[in-house]
Design a protein around this motif. Structure first.
Motif, PDB file in Angstrom:
ATOM      1  N   MET A 161       1.717 -26.838  -3.388  1.00 39.80           N
ATOM      2  CA  MET A 161       0.830 -27.819  -4.013  1.00 39.80           C
ATOM      3  C   MET A 161       0.821 -29.117  -3.191  1.00 39.80           C
ATOM      4  N   THR A 162      -0.350 -29.630  -2.878  1.00 37.66           N
ATOM      5  CA  THR A 162      -0.406 -30.860  -2.084  1.00 37.66           C
ATOM      6  C   THR A 162      -0.079 -32.053  -2.974  1.00 37.66           C
ATOM      7  N   SER A 163       0.211 -33.187  -2.275  1.00 34.45           N
ATOM      8  CA  SER A 163       0.549 -34.382  -3.062  1.00 34.45           C
ATOM      9  C   SER A 163      -0.641 -34.850  -3.897  1.00 34.45           C
ATOM     10  N   LYS A 164      -1.859 -34.574  -3.357  1.00 33.96           N
ATOM     11  CA  LYS A 164      -3.053 -34.995  -4.093  1.00 33.96           C
ATOM     12  C   LYS A 164      -3.190 -34.224  -5.408  1.00 33.96           C
ATOM     13  N   THR A 165      -2.957 -32.899  -5.314  1.00 32.04           N
ATOM     14  CA  THR A 165      -3.076 -32.112  -6.547  1.00 32.04           C
ATOM     15  C   THR A 165      -1.932 -32.419  -7.514  1.00 32.04           C
ATOM     16  N   THR A 166      -0.741 -32.735  -6.948  1.00 34.04           N
ATOM     17  CA  THR A 166       0.382 -33.107  -7.823  1.00 34.04           C
ATOM     18  C   THR A 166       0.034 -34.374  -8.599  1.00 34.04           C
ATOM     19  N   ALA A 167      -0.489 -35.371  -7.887  1.00 33.15           N
ATOM     20  CA  ALA A 167      -0.853 -36.638  -8.540  1.00 33.15           C
ATOM     21  C   ALA A 167      -1.936 -36.398  -9.580  1.00 33.15           C
ATOM     22  N   SER A 168      -2.895 -35.548  -9.199  1.00 25.90           N
ATOM     23  CA  SER A 168      -3.990 -35.281 -10.124  1.00 25.90           C
ATOM     24  C   SER A 168      -3.478 -34.547 -11.380  1.00 25.90           C
ATOM     25  N   SER A 169      -2.522 -33.617 -11.182  1.00 30.16           N
ATOM     26  CA  SER A 169      -1.944 -32.898 -12.335  1.00 30.16           C
ATOM     27  C   SER A 169      -1.182 -33.849 -13.236  1.00 30.16           C
ATOM     28  N   LEU A 170      -0.477 -34.789 -12.598  1.00 34.81           N
ATOM     29  CA  LEU A 170       0.314 -35.757 -13.358  1.00 34.81           C
ATOM     30  C   LEU A 170      -0.596 -36.651 -14.209  1.00 34.81           C
ATOM     31  N   LEU A 171      -1.681 -37.104 -13.571  1.00 32.51           N
ATOM     32  CA  LEU A 171      -2.630 -37.952 -14.305  1.00 32.51           C
ATOM     33  C   LEU A 171      -3.281 -37.157 -15.431  1.00 32.51           C
ATOM     34  N   ASP A 172      -3.589 -35.891 -15.138  1.00 32.52           N
ATOM     35  CA  ASP A 172      -4.203 -35.042 -16.155  1.00 32.52           C
ATOM     36  C   ASP A 172      -3.228 -34.804 -17.312  1.00 32.52           C
ATOM     37  N   PHE A 173      -1.951 -34.616 -16.962  1.00 34.07           N
ATOM     38  CA  PHE A 173      -0.915 -34.380 -17.975  1.00 34.07           C
ATOM     39  C   PHE A 173      -0.853 -35.536 -18.973  1.00 34.07           C
ATOM     40  N   PHE A 174      -0.927 -36.750 -18.466  1.00 33.01           N
ATOM     41  CA  PHE A 174      -0.793 -37.905 -19.361  1.00 33.01           C
ATOM     42  C   PHE A 174      -2.125 -38.400 -19.943  1.00 33.01           C
ATOM     43  N   PHE A 175      -3.209 -38.292 -19.160  1.00 30.97           N
ATOM     44  CA  PHE A 175      -4.432 -39.002 -19.557  1.00 30.97           C
ATOM     45  C   PHE A 175      -5.630 -38.126 -19.892  1.00 30.97           C
ATOM     46  N   ARG A 176      -5.444 -36.812 -19.937  1.00 33.85           N
ATOM     47  CA  ARG A 176      -6.549 -35.949 -20.350  1.00 33.85           C
ATOM     48  C   ARG A 176      -6.886 -36.273 -21.814  1.00 33.85           C
ATOM     49  N   PRO A 177      -8.153 -36.447 -22.144  1.00 28.20           N
ATOM     50  CA  PRO A 177      -8.486 -36.787 -23.532  1.00 28.20           C
ATOM     51  C   PRO A 177      -7.980 -35.732 -24.515  1.00 28.20           C
ATOM     52  N   GLY A 178      -7.460 -36.178 -25.628  1.00 30.06           N
ATOM     53  CA  GLY A 178      -6.918 -35.254 -26.627  1.00 30.06           C
ATOM     54  C   GLY A 178      -7.402 -35.600 -28.022  1.00 30.06           C
ATOM     55  N   MET A 179      -7.437 -34.577 -28.875  1.00 32.54           N
ATOM     56  CA  MET A 179      -7.874 -34.780 -30.268  1.00 32.54           C
ATOM     57  C   MET A 179      -6.720 -35.353 -31.112  1.00 32.54           C
ATOM     58  N   PRO A 180      -7.060 -36.022 -32.211  1.00 29.39           N
ATOM     59  CA  PRO A 180      -6.001 -36.743 -32.957  1.00 29.39           C
ATOM     60  C   PRO A 180      -5.356 -35.977 -34.113  1.00 29.39           C
ATOM     61  N   TYR A 181      -5.658 -34.678 -34.279  1.00 33.42           N
ATOM     62  CA  TYR A 181      -5.217 -33.995 -35.511  1.00 33.42           C
ATOM     63  C   TYR A 181      -3.691 -33.927 -35.661  1.00 33.42           C
ATOM     64  N   ALA A 182      -2.995 -33.527 -34.588  1.00 29.98           N
ATOM     65  CA  ALA A 182      -1.524 -33.430 -34.699  1.00 29.98           C
ATOM     66  C   ALA A 182      -0.934 -34.817 -34.975  1.00 29.98           C
ATOM     67  N   LEU A 183      -1.480 -35.818 -34.287  1.00 29.63           N
ATOM     68  CA  LEU A 183      -0.971 -37.182 -34.486  1.00 29.63           C
ATOM     69  C   LEU A 183      -1.274 -37.692 -35.898  1.00 29.63           C
ATOM     70  N   ALA A 184      -2.413 -37.264 -36.446  1.00 32.04           N
ATOM     71  CA  ALA A 184      -2.753 -37.683 -37.812  1.00 32.04           C
ATOM     72  C   ALA A 184      -1.745 -37.092 -38.804  1.00 32.04           C
ATOM     73  N   ALA A 185      -1.369 -35.831 -38.566  1.00 34.40           N
ATOM     74  CA  ALA A 185      -0.365 -35.206 -39.445  1.00 34.40           C
ATOM     75  C   ALA A 185       0.957 -35.961 -39.337  1.00 34.40           C
ATOM     76  N   ILE A 186       1.319 -36.321 -38.106  1.00 30.80           N
ATOM     77  CA  ILE A 186       2.571 -37.073 -37.896  1.00 30.80           C
ATOM     78  C   ILE A 186       2.464 -38.451 -38.562  1.00 30.80           C
ATOM     79  N   ARG A 187       1.282 -39.066 -38.444  1.00 27.58           N
ATOM     80  CA  ARG A 187       1.078 -40.401 -39.044  1.00 27.58           C
ATOM     81  C   ARG A 187       1.268 -40.373 -40.565  1.00 27.58           C
ATOM     82  N   ILE A 188       0.705 -39.359 -41.192  1.00 29.63           N
ATOM     83  CA  ILE A 188       0.781 -39.271 -42.663  1.00 29.63           C
ATOM     84  C   ILE A 188       2.253 -39.151 -43.103  1.00 29.63           C
ATOM     85  N   ALA A 189       2.983 -38.238 -42.455  1.00 26.28           N
ATOM     86  CA  ALA A 189       4.387 -38.020 -42.841  1.00 26.28           C
ATOM     87  C   ALA A 189       5.256 -39.232 -42.505  1.00 26.28           C
ATOM     88  N   THR A 190       5.031 -39.804 -41.323  1.00 24.87           N
ATOM     89  CA  THR A 190       5.863 -40.935 -40.891  1.00 24.87           C
ATOM     90  C   THR A 190       5.595 -42.170 -41.761  1.00 24.87           C
TER      91      THR A 190
END
Lengths: 298, 251
Positions: free
Chosen positions: A1-30
């Motif tokens: 894996m090149t450094s470019k794809t590693t960086a891109s995977s890392l950014l995707d890992f953290f910043f890919r848009p995600g839906m809020p359903y699991a977090l909403a469940a956590i919010r309600i319980a917390t």
């Protein structure tokens, strides 16, 4: 894996848009748990705050003298101010649970609980660690955009898949991995976790026991298997939870271990919140599907 | 996990922000592991210098955000529990021979915490349980043995710990004497030692058996002459009245 794809995977890992359903469940319980925690403090306000507190403000200031644990609650003897603080914290926790003014109620609940935690540090345990951790990360997410009064008042529009939901989810996941990894490494140092007796000695603690698990003493092999399963599960969680084939097994054992803590060791609040934290590893759309099934059954 | 796609609007993070946030996230994650790494890497000889440096550098962030945990749940071993027994007099309500014969009778004290009959719901009880464990962890003996006085660093640390323990004692005593309506109270540290399956299942000891309670002393005892080494964990076969080293605090 090149450094470019590693960086891109890392950014995707953290910043890919995600839906809020699991977090909403956590919010309600917390949110519900935060409100409950503050309600419990309020049951014995005189013992926890004010001039007759078990731990005086002076002692807490001395305890934290060399630490960065500032809280205005350690600089006042006013029980009235503590009452106001706790009512605000309880209300914010309730609003967080209901998803009312989530943008404000979650940070307020987190800050108020954090300030209380610094004032009452010697009374705290794992429950407070996990609840404050979850609330801190929920502050950066849009968990109030579904299953909330905010969403209801806005006409229940479809939620937006947002980068900050994914970032909050990733931070909860990584933090949870750290907790389990060091929890497991700590146990590796103890001989009871190796000779298989830890489950017995945990179950036979009078101060912890809520339901009897003493029968396990008459089946020592089962006690040893439970001990070693807990040890190896905790040590391997931070790696095996990321694989889609092993993840369901890791989550199932998490429910068993924390469910056991809740039922047998009298820490129902802690056990429940650890299970809730594990929701972060469930696909948000799967969480939505589960809740939709629940709706249909009702 | 697979990407979570839904036929809805997507909100992306601006590319420049991604790199700035990635640096901040990395720093945050270092702070998350700073305390467990420091905690795990300390020995009687030293604390690992690089982990100590990270922990010191991140102290304001780690401590104020309440990230300073070692995550030592029931580790390294499940340990004995500790209680605080409060008497209105300066002496304990039982003589040594009574304790040896009957075990420690907690109902002879003015109050004891934690107590599940007085502190309810369970979370409130657990708050008092954590306080009693904290009281025991903070303990520093009222004097040092002559052999310990030779180590200057040890003496300095003991003095500091003793002051903290006395302040804690004073704070608890003031509060409890007011709530109990007493002029003054005395706090006693009590340890409930671990029971073996043999004792519970064969000898029918109850988990709250008074024989499993040990009244811990405030002063150190001189070491006995060289002989067989005592086990480091208090197990009930030692019998009541024998104090021991405190192992892992389950918090």
């Amino acid at each position: 894996m090149t450094s470019k794809t590693t960086a891109s995977s890392l950014l995707d890992f953290f910043f890919r848009p995600g839906m809020p359903y699991a977090l909403a469940a956590i919010r309600i319980a917390t949110g519900a748990m935060l409100a409950y925690i503050h309600l419990i403090w309020m049951l014995r306000m005189e013992a926890f705050f004010g001039p007759n507190a078990l731990l005086s403000s002076e002692f807490i200031r001395g305890l934290h003298a060399e630490q960065w644990k500032w809280t205005y609650l350690a600089n006042t003897e006013s029980t009235m101010l503590a009452w106001v603080h706790e009512v605000v914290a309880l209300t914010a926790g309730g609003c967080m649970c209901l998803g009312l003014a989530s943008r404000w109620s979650i940070p307020i609940a987190w800050l108020a609980t954090l300030l209380t935690a610094h004032r009452l540090a010697p009374f705290l345990f794992g429950l407070d660690q996990i609840v404050l951790m979850l609330t801190m990360y929920l502050c950066i997410a849009d968990s109030g955009s579904v299953w909330s009064l905010d969403a209801h008042l806005a006409g229940n529009k479809p939620p937006i898949a947002s980068w900050n939901n994914n970032l909050a989810t990733r931070l909860i996941q990584l933090h949870l991995c750290v907790i389990y990894l060091f929890g497991g490494l700590g146990k590796l140092r103890g001989w009871m976790w190796w000779d298989g007796s830890a489950t017995w000695f945990t179950a036979a603690s009078y101060e912890y026991q809520s339901s009897s698990l003493l029968w396990i003493g008459s089946v020592p092999t089962l006690g040893a298997i439970a001990t070693h399963a807990t040890l190896f599960w905790e040590c391997s969680y931070s790696t095996l939870i990321w694989n889609r084939w092993t993840r369901p097994w890791m989550l199932a054992i998490a429910v068993l271990v924390h469910g056991g803590i809740a039922i047998f060791l009298g820490m129902i609040t802690f056990g429940v919140m650890m299970i809730v934290a594990n929701i972060a590893f469930i696909d948000p759309l799967a969480v939505r599907r589960c809740c939709s099934l629940g709706d249909r059954k009702v | 996990m697979k990407p979570t796609r839904d036929p809805t609007e997507l909100r992306e993070c601006p590319p420049t922000w991604k790199w700035i946030l990635l640096i901040l996230v990395s720093l945050h994650l270092i702070a998350v592991v700073a305390e467990p790494l420091r905690f795990f890497s300390q020995s009687e000889f030293q604390s690992s210098p690089e982990f100590l440096a990270i922990r010191r550098w991140s102290a304001p962030y780690v401590e104020w955000l309440y990230l300073d945990h070692g995550y030592f749940f029931f580790a390294p071993n499940p340990g004995p529990s500790h209680l605080v027994a409060v008497s209105k007099e300066s002496v304990q309500p039982q003589t040594t021979s009574q304790v040896a014969e009957l075990g420690l009778q907690l109902d002879r004290f003015a109050t004891v915490f934690p107590d599940r009959t007085k502190q309810w719901p369970r979370l409130l009880y657990h708050r008092y349980f954590m306080l009693s464990e904290f009281y025991n962890n903070t303990f520093a003996p009222d004097r040092l043995l002559p052999e310990d006085m030779a180590d200057e660093e040890f003496v300095v640390r003991w003095k500091r710990d003793r002051i903290r323990y006395e302040r804690l004692q004073s704070s608890l005593s003031n509060s409890l004497s007011r709530s109990l309506g007493a002029e003054r109270v005395t706090l006693h540290r009590v340890e409930r030692i671990l029971l073996t399956p043999e004792q519970v299942l064969r000898q029918a000891w109850r988990l709250d058996d008074p024989r499993a309670l040990v009244l811990l002393e405030e002063s150190p005892r001189p070491l006995p002459p060289l002989g067989p080494v005592a086990p480091s964990v208090s197990l009930p076969m030692l019998g009541p009245g024998v104090a021991s080293e405190n192992e892992g605090i389950p918090r």
